[in-house]
Write an enzyme that holds these catalytic residues in place. Sequence first.
Site, PDB file in Angstrom:
ATOM      1  N   ARG A   9     -17.369  40.448  -0.553  1.00 54.11           N
ATOM      2  CA  ARG A   9     -16.736  40.547  -1.878  1.00 54.11           C
ATOM      3  C   ARG A   9     -15.845  41.783  -1.968  1.00 54.11           C
ATOM      4  NH1 ARG A   9     -22.203  39.421  -3.180  1.00 54.11           N
ATOM      5  NH2 ARG A   9     -22.532  41.563  -3.832  1.00 54.11           N
ATOM      6  N   ASN A  10     -16.344  42.903  -1.458  1.00 55.30           N
ATOM      7  CA  ASN A  10     -15.577  44.145  -1.547  1.00 55.30           C
ATOM      8  C   ASN A  10     -14.315  44.077  -0.695  1.00 55.30           C
ATOM      9  OD1 ASN A  10     -17.428  46.129  -3.140  1.00 55.30           O
ATOM     10  ND2 ASN A  10     -18.792  45.125  -1.693  1.00 55.30           N
ATOM     11  N   GLU A  39     -19.769  45.853  -5.769  1.00 57.01           N
ATOM     12  CA  GLU A  39     -20.339  47.168  -6.071  1.00 57.01           C
ATOM     13  C   GLU A  39     -19.404  48.322  -5.689  1.00 57.01           C
ATOM     14  OE1 GLU A  39     -22.808  48.177  -7.703  1.00 57.01           O
ATOM     15  OE2 GLU A  39     -24.398  46.674  -7.723  1.00 57.01           O
ATOM     16  N   ALA A  81     -25.678  36.516   2.155  1.00 57.30           N
ATOM     17  CA  ALA A  81     -26.659  35.615   1.546  1.00 57.30           C
ATOM     18  C   ALA A  81     -26.525  34.184   2.063  1.00 57.30           C
ATOM     19  CB  ALA A  81     -26.495  35.642   0.022  1.00 57.30           C
ATOM     20  N   LYS A  87     -20.493  51.901   2.371  1.00 55.01           N
ATOM     21  CA  LYS A  87     -19.816  50.867   3.166  1.00 55.01           C
ATOM     22  C   LYS A  87     -19.056  49.902   2.254  1.00 55.01           C
ATOM     23  CE  LYS A  87     -22.725  47.272   2.284  1.00 55.01           C
ATOM     24  NZ  LYS A  87     -22.422  45.854   1.974  1.00 55.01           N
ATOM     25  N   GLY A 126     -28.724  36.480  -8.608  1.00 55.64           N
ATOM     26  CA  GLY A 126     -27.470  36.450  -7.869  1.00 55.64           C
ATOM     27  C   GLY A 126     -27.638  35.790  -6.512  1.00 55.64           C
ATOM     28  N   SER A 127     -26.596  35.857  -5.701  1.00 55.16           N
ATOM     29  CA  SER A 127     -26.630  35.172  -4.410  1.00 55.16           C
ATOM     30  C   SER A 127     -27.680  35.749  -3.478  1.00 55.16           C
ATOM     31  CB  SER A 127     -25.246  35.226  -3.755  1.00 55.16           C
ATOM     32  OG  SER A 127     -24.844  36.575  -3.553  1.00 55.16           O
ATOM     33  N   PHE A 128     -27.757  37.079  -3.389  1.00 55.66           N
ATOM     34  CA  PHE A 128     -28.699  37.666  -2.439  1.00 55.66           C
ATOM     35  C   PHE A 128     -30.129  37.557  -2.943  1.00 55.66           C
ATOM     36  CE2 PHE A 128     -30.568  40.917   0.335  1.00 55.66           C
ATOM     37  CZ  PHE A 128     -30.010  40.519   1.547  1.00 55.66           C
TER      38      PHE A 128
END
Length: 455
Positions: free
Chosen positions: A378-379, A404, A263, A314, A131-133
């Site tokens: 994203r969240n 997530e 990221a 978070k 993934g990105s991270f």
Amino acid sequence: MAALLLELPPPPFLNCNHHQFLSTSKTSLRLHNFPSKTPPPPPPTFTPTTTSCFLSTVTSSSISKEEKEKEPHSTAVASTKAPEEGSQQDRRKVVQIAWEKLVRWSRSWRSKNNKTDLLERTNKVVVLGGGSFGTAMAAHVAYRKSSLEVQMLLRDPLLCQSINENHCNCKYFPEHKLPDNVIATTDAKAALLDADFCLHAVPVQFSSSFLEGIAEYVDPGLPFISLSKGLELNTLRMMSQIIPQALGNPYQPFVLLSGPSFALELMNKLPTAMVVASKDKKLAHAAQQLLASSHLRISTSRDVTGVEIAGALKNVLAIAAGIVEGMNLGNNSMAALVAQGCSEIRWLATKMGAKPSTITGLSGTGDIMLTCFVNLSRNRTVGVRLGSGEKLDDILSSMNQVAEGVSTAGAVIALAQKYNVKMPVLTAVARIIDNELTPKKAVLELMNLPQVEEV
């Protein structure tokens, strides 16, 4: 710095009263004091060359308009200006000394603690997930040492081929070239063979099954540095529990990496600060030496629970912040909601044994600010679209990365019930995600909660 400034003496000033007056000559300015028992001298008469303080007996009516225009700046003003300038120079000197002390301390500390032995001894790092991270951290570690072998273990053979042929993760970073020492593979056995560290970047909800599939190739002493944030939906487990249990080794070395870090900015080598948490102090310092660089600061912590809970919750709070943005509720509402959410995270984390200071640190307040207020989150994006009236299924189907917070929300509420903690904002998010409450109704219900003392 403020404390140092407060200790400075106040700037001198001239006090004109019936016990004092100023007399001047061409070369000097003297302050005459008269004992209180001695009658004060007669007030000085005003002449164009007089530069004394105006006493109460000298009124504006006794000064002609022409004389006023000739003396816009009296010597009395000049006499007070010089001490002020001196005082400012004193303050600047204090600031300069404080900064020089900080720089000297920094240089001294680095000279004593600049340990590169670990990086020199490290020959291979494996990154689980593409993934990105995970990609950003693989590139970051690879840049730390050109001879270091960094292998990314992926499931997608096409992505694997793209990385090896083009030195680029075209799915997430099409404009960023990866270091030549980053290699992608789908062969778990080859990737994990002789690895010195393992960076786990698989989303939480898929971690258990992924790790169980490669457990036979994992060395029992291989340190795992988890980059994943969240809670497993059905079991409420955190990564510190998922990794050793999935690998069948309760003593698997474990470190958690968390903090405010997008990221894309890591790929661009922008200044970033994060924290590594482990119950093993030596292992935390080892991870710090592996990851720290000129653009990535790494602090250490032994509060694994606090860092994990803050990193998981978070994401849910970021959805709430996005909903506020999507509904155009304003800045006052945003500040109130995020402040309330921070309190809820602190309540649960401390009930679970976390330190309050962790929640106000990088993995807590730092990560919360980044995730709640920046469009790259994203969240937060999920929340903005929910607040704008979109359906959750449509939002998730259009995203190529995992948010997530969506899956974590329900687990957070179950955890809160387990520890008997009330979490109004995060509970509202879970109900919105479950389609049991509209964002508008959630706001009305939150605003109608009892007015209570802040805790």
